[in-house]
Design a protein around this motif. Structure first.
Motif, mmCIF file in Angstrom:
data_model
loop_
_atom_site.group_PDB
_atom_site.id
_atom_site.type_symbol
_atom_site.label_atom_id
_atom_site.label_comp_id
_atom_site.label_asym_id
_atom_site.label_seq_id
_atom_site.Cartn_x
_atom_site.Cartn_y
_atom_site.Cartn_z
ATOM 1 N N LYS A 277 -0.060 -3.728 -53.741
ATOM 2 C CA LYS A 277 -0.262 -2.481 -53.009
ATOM 3 C C LYS A 277 0.228 -1.285 -53.817
ATOM 4 O O LYS A 277 1.219 -1.381 -54.525
ATOM 5 C CB LYS A 277 0.504 -2.504 -51.680
ATOM 6 C CG LYS A 277 -0.063 -3.449 -50.643
ATOM 7 C CD LYS A 277 0.879 -3.527 -49.464
ATOM 8 C CE LYS A 277 0.325 -2.802 -48.276
ATOM 9 N NZ LYS A 277 1.237 -2.951 -47.106
ATOM 10 N N THR A 278 -0.498 -0.174 -53.698
ATOM 11 C CA THR A 278 -0.032 1.069 -54.321
ATOM 12 C C THR A 278 0.520 2.027 -53.262
ATOM 13 O O THR A 278 1.440 2.773 -53.540
ATOM 14 C CB THR A 278 -1.155 1.765 -55.109
ATOM 15 O OG1 THR A 278 -2.277 1.930 -54.254
ATOM 16 C CG2 THR A 278 -1.539 0.951 -56.327
ATOM 17 N N ALA A 279 -0.043 2.011 -52.068
ATOM 18 C CA ALA A 279 0.466 2.803 -50.951
ATOM 19 C C ALA A 279 1.307 1.884 -50.076
ATOM 20 O O ALA A 279 0.807 0.912 -49.523
ATOM 21 C CB ALA A 279 -0.687 3.396 -50.146
ATOM 22 N N CYS B 207 8.047 10.785 -49.856
ATOM 23 C CA CYS B 207 7.049 10.106 -49.014
ATOM 24 C C CYS B 207 5.868 11.027 -48.773
ATOM 25 O O CYS B 207 5.914 12.218 -49.081
ATOM 26 C CB CYS B 207 7.670 9.659 -47.695
ATOM 27 S SG CYS B 207 8.014 11.011 -46.563
ATOM 28 N N TYR B 208 4.830 10.460 -48.220
ATOM 29 C CA TYR B 208 3.603 11.179 -47.906
ATOM 30 C C TYR B 208 3.244 10.870 -46.466
ATOM 31 O O TYR B 208 3.437 9.743 -46.004
ATOM 32 C CB TYR B 208 2.463 10.738 -48.842
ATOM 33 C CG TYR B 208 2.821 10.965 -50.296
ATOM 34 C CD1 TYR B 208 2.470 12.133 -50.937
ATOM 35 C CD2 TYR B 208 3.551 10.010 -51.000
ATOM 36 C CE1 TYR B 208 2.819 12.350 -52.263
ATOM 37 C CE2 TYR B 208 3.916 10.218 -52.318
ATOM 38 C CZ TYR B 208 3.549 11.392 -52.941
ATOM 39 O OH TYR B 208 3.912 11.596 -54.237
ATOM 40 N N TYR C 126 3.837 7.119 -45.898
ATOM 41 C CA TYR C 126 3.456 6.239 -46.994
ATOM 42 C C TYR C 126 4.264 6.602 -48.226
ATOM 43 O O TYR C 126 4.730 7.727 -48.371
ATOM 44 C CB TYR C 126 1.958 6.373 -47.314
ATOM 45 C CG TYR C 126 1.087 5.834 -46.219
ATOM 46 C CD1 TYR C 126 0.851 4.467 -46.116
ATOM 47 C CD2 TYR C 126 0.501 6.678 -45.286
ATOM 48 C CE1 TYR C 126 0.055 3.960 -45.102
ATOM 49 C CE2 TYR C 126 -0.287 6.181 -44.268
ATOM 50 C CZ TYR C 126 -0.498 4.825 -44.180
ATOM 51 O OH TYR C 126 -1.273 4.317 -43.182
ATOM 52 N N PHE C 127 4.428 5.639 -49.099
ATOM 53 C CA PHE C 127 5.220 5.818 -50.305
ATOM 54 C C PHE C 127 4.430 5.293 -51.487
ATOM 55 O O PHE C 127 3.771 4.266 -51.380
ATOM 56 C CB PHE C 127 6.532 5.031 -50.204
ATOM 57 C CG PHE C 127 7.357 5.405 -49.008
ATOM 58 C CD1 PHE C 127 8.390 6.311 -49.127
ATOM 59 C CD2 PHE C 127 7.096 4.843 -47.765
ATOM 60 C CE1 PHE C 127 9.154 6.661 -48.020
ATOM 61 C CE2 PHE C 127 7.852 5.190 -46.654
ATOM 62 C CZ PHE C 127 8.882 6.093 -46.785
ATOM 63 N N LYS C 128 4.515 5.990 -52.609
ATOM 64 C CA LYS C 128 3.926 5.480 -53.842
ATOM 65 C C LYS C 128 4.942 4.540 -54.477
ATOM 66 O O LYS C 128 6.139 4.830 -54.505
ATOM 67 C CB LYS C 128 3.630 6.619 -54.812
ATOM 68 C CG LYS C 128 2.483 7.500 -54.399
ATOM 69 C CD LYS C 128 2.237 8.544 -55.469
ATOM 70 C CE LYS C 128 1.092 9.453 -55.081
ATOM 71 N NZ LYS C 128 0.870 10.490 -56.121
ATOM 72 N N ARG C 129 4.455 3.433 -54.988
ATOM 73 C CA ARG C 129 5.330 2.445 -55.624
ATOM 74 C C ARG C 129 6.174 3.104 -56.725
ATOM 75 O O ARG C 129 7.367 2.854 -56.845
ATOM 76 C CB ARG C 129 4.499 1.308 -56.214
ATOM 77 C CG ARG C 129 5.321 0.265 -56.963
ATOM 78 C CD ARG C 129 4.471 -0.873 -57.458
ATOM 79 N NE ARG C 129 3.907 -1.637 -56.368
ATOM 80 C CZ ARG C 129 4.585 -2.547 -55.656
ATOM 81 N NH1 ARG C 129 5.834 -2.789 -55.929
ATOM 82 N NH2 ARG C 129 4.009 -3.204 -54.680
ATOM 83 N N GLU C 130 5.543 3.986 -57.510
ATOM 84 C CA GLU C 130 6.275 4.624 -58.611
ATOM 85 C C GLU C 130 7.435 5.482 -58.103
ATOM 86 O O GLU C 130 8.480 5.573 -58.747
ATOM 87 C CB GLU C 130 5.334 5.448 -59.490
ATOM 88 C CG GLU C 130 4.684 6.606 -58.759
ATOM 89 C CD GLU C 130 3.513 7.215 -59.495
ATOM 90 O OE1 GLU C 130 3.447 8.454 -59.558
ATOM 91 O OE2 GLU C 130 2.671 6.453 -59.993
ATOM 92 N N ASP C 131 7.280 6.102 -56.921
ATOM 93 C CA ASP C 131 8.367 6.898 -56.352
ATOM 94 C C ASP C 131 9.522 6.012 -55.892
ATOM 95 O O ASP C 131 10.690 6.371 -56.055
ATOM 96 C CB ASP C 131 7.877 7.744 -55.172
ATOM 97 C CG ASP C 131 6.917 8.847 -55.594
ATOM 98 O OD1 ASP C 131 7.007 9.309 -56.749
ATOM 99 O OD2 ASP C 131 6.080 9.246 -54.762
#
Length: 92
Positions: free
Chosen positions: A17-19, A47-48, A62-67
């Motif tokens: 998952k990316t999101a 987060c988004y 939602y969160f980006k994996r990179e964050d």
């Protein structure tokens, strides 16, 4: 056994998952969902928010994996070998 299979499936899906959801981030960080919300509230974790409304009127986070990875690796503790290397470079 069935619970273990569900947990394995969840972890495998998490790997692609990316999101990420709040639940995903809690699993990755090994903390409670409440702690994830606290990190967001304290602006320590980016987060988004989704545009669509949920059934209860709230918005999904939602969160980006990179964050999440950036948060995990925010502070580096150098090893003794790394410190010695830096000192060697400074001394020239």
């Amino acid at each position: 056994m069935e619970n273990q299979l569900k947990e394995i499936k969840k972890l495998v899906l998490l790997g692609v998952k990316t999101a990420l959801s709040v639940e995903d981030v809690a699993l990755l960080l090994n903390v409670s969902k409440h702690n994830v919300y606290q990190l967001v509230s304290k602006k320590k974790l980016t987060c988004y928010k989704s545009l669509g409304e949920r059934g209860n009127g709230g918005k999904m986070l939602y969160f980006k994996r990179e964050d999440v990875e950036k948060y995990c690796f925010a502070v580096k503790q150098e090893s003794e070998a790394e410190i010695n290397e830096i000192v060697s470079q400074i001394r020239g």
